[in-house]
Motif scaffolding. Sequence first.
Motif, mmCIF file in Angstrom:
data_model
loop_
_atom_site.group_PDB
_atom_site.id
_atom_site.type_symbol
_atom_site.label_atom_id
_atom_site.label_comp_id
_atom_site.label_asym_id
_atom_site.label_seq_id
_atom_site.Cartn_x
_atom_site.Cartn_y
_atom_site.Cartn_z
ATOM 1 N N MET A 203 0.939 -1.288 0.042
ATOM 2 C CA MET A 203 0.152 -0.036 -0.152
ATOM 3 C C MET A 203 1.007 1.130 0.138
ATOM 4 O O MET A 203 1.829 1.090 0.812
ATOM 5 N N ASP A 204 0.450 2.126 -1.082
ATOM 6 C CA ASP A 204 1.335 3.493 -0.876
ATOM 7 C C ASP A 204 0.904 4.301 0.266
ATOM 8 O O ASP A 204 -0.177 4.356 0.849
ATOM 9 N N LYS A 205 1.871 5.052 0.619
ATOM 10 C CA LYS A 205 1.780 5.941 1.973
ATOM 11 C C LYS A 205 0.921 7.229 1.430
ATOM 12 O O LYS A 205 1.141 7.490 0.528
ATOM 13 N N GLY A 206 0.275 7.820 2.308
ATOM 14 C CA GLY A 206 -0.308 9.154 2.163
ATOM 15 C C GLY A 206 0.676 10.332 2.098
ATOM 16 O O GLY A 206 1.982 10.017 2.204
ATOM 17 N N LYS A 207 0.159 11.387 1.726
ATOM 18 C CA LYS A 207 1.267 12.441 1.567
ATOM 19 C C LYS A 207 0.738 13.717 2.785
ATOM 20 O O LYS A 207 -0.562 13.495 2.771
ATOM 21 N N LEU A 208 1.560 14.316 3.315
ATOM 22 C CA LEU A 208 1.375 15.512 4.398
ATOM 23 C C LEU A 208 1.545 16.841 3.837
ATOM 24 O O LEU A 208 2.572 16.975 3.478
ATOM 25 N N TYR A 209 0.388 17.492 3.873
ATOM 26 C CA TYR A 209 0.635 18.935 3.067
ATOM 27 C C TYR A 209 0.595 19.916 4.290
ATOM 28 O O TYR A 209 -0.346 19.899 5.055
ATOM 29 N N ILE A 210 1.618 20.675 4.163
ATOM 30 C CA ILE A 210 1.675 21.951 5.045
ATOM 31 C C ILE A 210 1.147 23.282 4.322
ATOM 32 O O ILE A 210 1.740 23.684 3.475
ATOM 33 N N VAL A 211 -0.249 23.401 4.638
ATOM 34 C CA VAL A 211 -0.694 24.610 4.041
ATOM 35 C C VAL A 211 -0.970 25.856 4.688
ATOM 36 O O VAL A 211 -1.378 25.750 5.786
ATOM 37 N N ALA A 212 -0.307 26.948 4.169
ATOM 38 C CA ALA A 212 -0.636 28.308 4.586
ATOM 39 C C ALA A 212 -2.034 28.787 4.414
ATOM 40 O O ALA A 212 -2.695 28.717 3.597
ATOM 41 N N THR A 213 -2.504 29.591 5.395
ATOM 42 C CA THR A 213 -3.780 29.746 5.376
ATOM 43 C C THR A 213 -3.581 31.695 5.562
ATOM 44 O O THR A 213 -2.782 31.977 5.973
ATOM 45 N N PRO A 214 -4.780 32.217 5.187
ATOM 46 C CA PRO A 214 -4.725 33.623 5.215
ATOM 47 C C PRO A 214 -4.608 34.301 6.545
ATOM 48 O O PRO A 214 -5.184 33.517 7.800
#
Length: 275
Positions: free
Chosen positions: A1-12
């Motif tokens: 199974m492929d691992k997921g990805k972690l996104y670091i998302v900047a917000t306003p």
Amino acid sequence: MDKGKLYIVATPIGNLKDFTYRATEILSNVDIIACEDTRVTSKLLNSYGINTKTISYHKFSEKQRSEILLKYLLEGKNVALVSDAGTPLISDPGSILIEEVKKSGINVIPIPGACAAVTALSAIVNDGIFAFLGFFPQKISEIEKLKNYINDFDLIFYESPNRIIKTLEILRELFGEIRVSIARELTKIYEDINTFSISQMINYLQRTTLKGEITLIIHKNNEKKEDFEFLSSATKLLNDGFSAKDTAKILSLLFGLPKNEIYKKIVENNKKNIV
């Protein structure tokens, strides 16, 4: 199974229109969003019609929530991390999660956007040499360490409106009438960015209603180290009620310089700090 990805998302940091198209796309398509405060993030998500499941992730639950999010990622689910405002991990929770994710070989993908420190600095004259040091320290011993950097960098801090005037008074006591900039309500309708000497800034803020997180920039001192120490001593004496002439006499004994030369420097420095 492929691992997921972690996104670091900047917000306003204030104006919701500062959200990027890529960020909205990511938050719409991940399996779960980890939020510093789900109530704050829900306002942003609702404004963009994003219905992704959210989970709280704040400084008091970092370890426990990191274990849960890591499990999701190992199961192949994609996760986004957001803070209440600005870029995650810039004085916001997330370091524990990043550390565990990196150990597991999971990709961490930054989604750039707003950051209060850089936003404030971009509207102020500077030479690009600065240090961001997070929230302003509370201990005097930690504040005194700033003297190691104040001649070389513009120092950027976050500070609360309840503490800012006291913070400025401490800085004035330790470093004299240095120049500071304060940015408030960034990107909002009442955005306010000013640069003054410390006393002028205190006077200005005392006439202003303070709310919201404040970005404080302490500008590096362009004087030579010897001149900086001299002027700091002069400022302390003047603030204690000594006249310029008496201050010149005292500093003449301390620094071994002619009284007339010292008096001239004091007068020139006072003129420089008058707006």
